[in-house]
Design a protein around this motif. Structure first.
Motif, PDB file in Angstrom:
ATOM      1  N   THR A  40       0.587   3.292 -13.228  1.00  0.00           N
ATOM      2  CA  THR A  40       0.779   2.235 -12.263  1.00  0.00           C
ATOM      3  C   THR A  40       0.986   2.854 -11.038  1.00  0.00           C
ATOM      4  O   THR A  40       0.587   2.756  -9.882  1.00  0.00           O
ATOM      5  N   GLN A  41       2.127   3.553 -10.861  1.00  0.00           N
ATOM      6  CA  GLN A  41       2.813   4.239  -9.712  1.00  0.00           C
ATOM      7  C   GLN A  41       2.215   5.181  -9.314  1.00  0.00           C
ATOM      8  O   GLN A  41       1.988   5.460  -8.051  1.00  0.00           O
ATOM      9  N   LYS A  67      -0.553   4.101  -6.824  1.00  0.00           N
ATOM     10  CA  LYS A  67      -0.084   3.612  -5.563  1.00  0.00           C
ATOM     11  C   LYS A  67       0.536   4.883  -4.874  1.00  0.00           C
ATOM     12  O   LYS A  67       0.152   5.320  -3.548  1.00  0.00           O
ATOM     13  N   ARG A  73       6.132  -3.429 -23.607  1.00  0.00           N
ATOM     14  CA  ARG A  73       5.233  -3.239 -22.778  1.00  0.00           C
ATOM     15  C   ARG A  73       3.749  -2.669 -23.477  1.00  0.00           C
ATOM     16  O   ARG A  73       2.761  -2.929 -23.248  1.00  0.00           O
ATOM     17  N   GLY A 133      11.699  -3.485 -13.182  1.00  0.00           N
ATOM     18  CA  GLY A 133      11.833  -4.142 -11.980  1.00  0.00           C
ATOM     19  C   GLY A 133      10.565  -4.457 -11.402  1.00  0.00           C
ATOM     20  O   GLY A 133       9.541  -4.214 -11.901  1.00  0.00           O
ATOM     21  N   GLY A 134      10.593  -4.796 -10.262  1.00  0.00           N
ATOM     22  CA  GLY A 134       9.255  -4.998  -9.482  1.00  0.00           C
ATOM     23  C   GLY A 134       8.657  -3.914  -9.198  1.00  0.00           C
ATOM     24  O   GLY A 134       8.994  -2.994  -8.913  1.00  0.00           O
ATOM     25  N   VAL A 135       7.284  -3.731  -9.378  1.00  0.00           N
ATOM     26  CA  VAL A 135       6.488  -2.680  -9.233  1.00  0.00           C
ATOM     27  C   VAL A 135       6.483  -1.965  -7.603  1.00  0.00           C
ATOM     28  O   VAL A 135       6.673  -0.819  -7.435  1.00  0.00           O
ATOM     29  N   GLU A 136       6.718  -3.008  -6.848  1.00  0.00           N
ATOM     30  CA  GLU A 136       6.802  -2.639  -5.135  1.00  0.00           C
ATOM     31  C   GLU A 136       8.231  -1.898  -5.061  1.00  0.00           C
ATOM     32  O   GLU A 136       8.405  -0.882  -4.345  1.00  0.00           O
ATOM     33  N   ASP A 137       9.263  -2.510  -5.491  1.00  0.00           N
ATOM     34  CA  ASP A 137      10.391  -1.901  -5.330  1.00  0.00           C
ATOM     35  C   ASP A 137      10.758  -0.481  -5.939  1.00  0.00           C
ATOM     36  O   ASP A 137      11.275   0.217  -5.433  1.00  0.00           O
ATOM     37  N   GLU A 179       8.833   1.861  -3.579  1.00  0.00           N
ATOM     38  CA  GLU A 179       9.455   2.209  -2.503  1.00  0.00           C
ATOM     39  C   GLU A 179      10.808   3.136  -2.582  1.00  0.00           C
ATOM     40  O   GLU A 179      10.826   4.148  -2.245  1.00  0.00           O
TER      41      GLU A 179
END
Ligand code: UDP
Ligand code: MG
Length: 192
Positions: free
Chosen positions: A16-17, A20, A124, A174-178, A181
């Motif tokens: 996933t990461q 991005k 997961r 935690g959140g994918v966006e956090d 970052e």
């Protein structure tokens, strides 16, 4: 070149990461697990050999994996850098990667390790199994063996790059966006 190792147990969010990060940094994503699944799908000799290990949650032998990885890197002379996802998984693989990148004068910039505890990982992967169709995601004993192999054979790779002052741990829950970052901050710090 910017070469990043995305590290962490199965189900920790590397794929996933990586997707991005490829977008943000224009790097080439190499997931050795995806490469093996492609070979398995095409029933190639490499795929058939890999499948016999993967379905048990064991590692494909180093010589096979390193050869495949080298070919993939050499196929991208234009790359601005690579995101290695699920590789290296053993110390010999890490040594082979360093040798390969030394020839290109562009060493690993950072190893970023996503931290997720075992209970969360198992949940997961079982959830992913419903849509991935992967045999290794749909059998609890295989999932547990992958975690066992990760701890025994793969975590030494964290220490190997830590000796080069390149390893960093990130909370992978935690959140994918956090999480994204946080990864970006570490990459920017490692490459500035
Ligand atoms: N695998 C391997 N070497 C690699 C990549 C994958 O042996 O470099 C095998 C191993 O059996 C592993 C499986 O392929 O359990 C799935 O790997 P992948 O990285 O896709 O799964 P993840 O750990 O991300 O869930
Ligand atoms: Mg993966």
């Amino acid at each position: 070149m910017i070469n990043i190792i995305l590290f962490g147990p199965p189900g920790s969010g590397k794929g996933t990461q990586a997707a991005k990060l490829v977008d943000r940094y224009q790097l080439v994503h190499i997931s050795t697990g995806d490469l093996f699944r492609y070979e398995i799908g095409n029933k190639t000799p490499l795929g058939l050999e890999a499948k016999s290990y993967i379905d048990k949650g064991e590692l494909v032998p180093d010589s096979v994996t390193i050869g495949m990885l080298n070919n993939k890197v050499e196929a991208h002379p234009e790359a601005k850098g690579f995101i290695f996802d699920g590789f290296p998984r053993t110390i010999p693989q890490a040594q082979a990667l360093d040798t390969l990148l030394e020839e290109k004068d562009s060493p690993v910039a950072a190893l970023l390790a996503l931290q997720v505890d075992d209970a969360e990982i198992v949940e997961r992967i079982k959830l992913r199994g419903k849509s991935s169709g992967r045999p290794d995601d749909n059998d609890e004993a295989t999932i547990r063996n992958r975690i066992f192999v990760y701890k025994n054979e793969t975590t030494p790779v964290f220490d190997y790059y830590n000796e080069q002052h390149k390893s960093h741990s990130i909370n992978g829950v935690g959140g994918v966006e956090d999480i994204f970052e946080r990864l970006c901050e570490l990459i920017d710090a490692a490459t500035k």
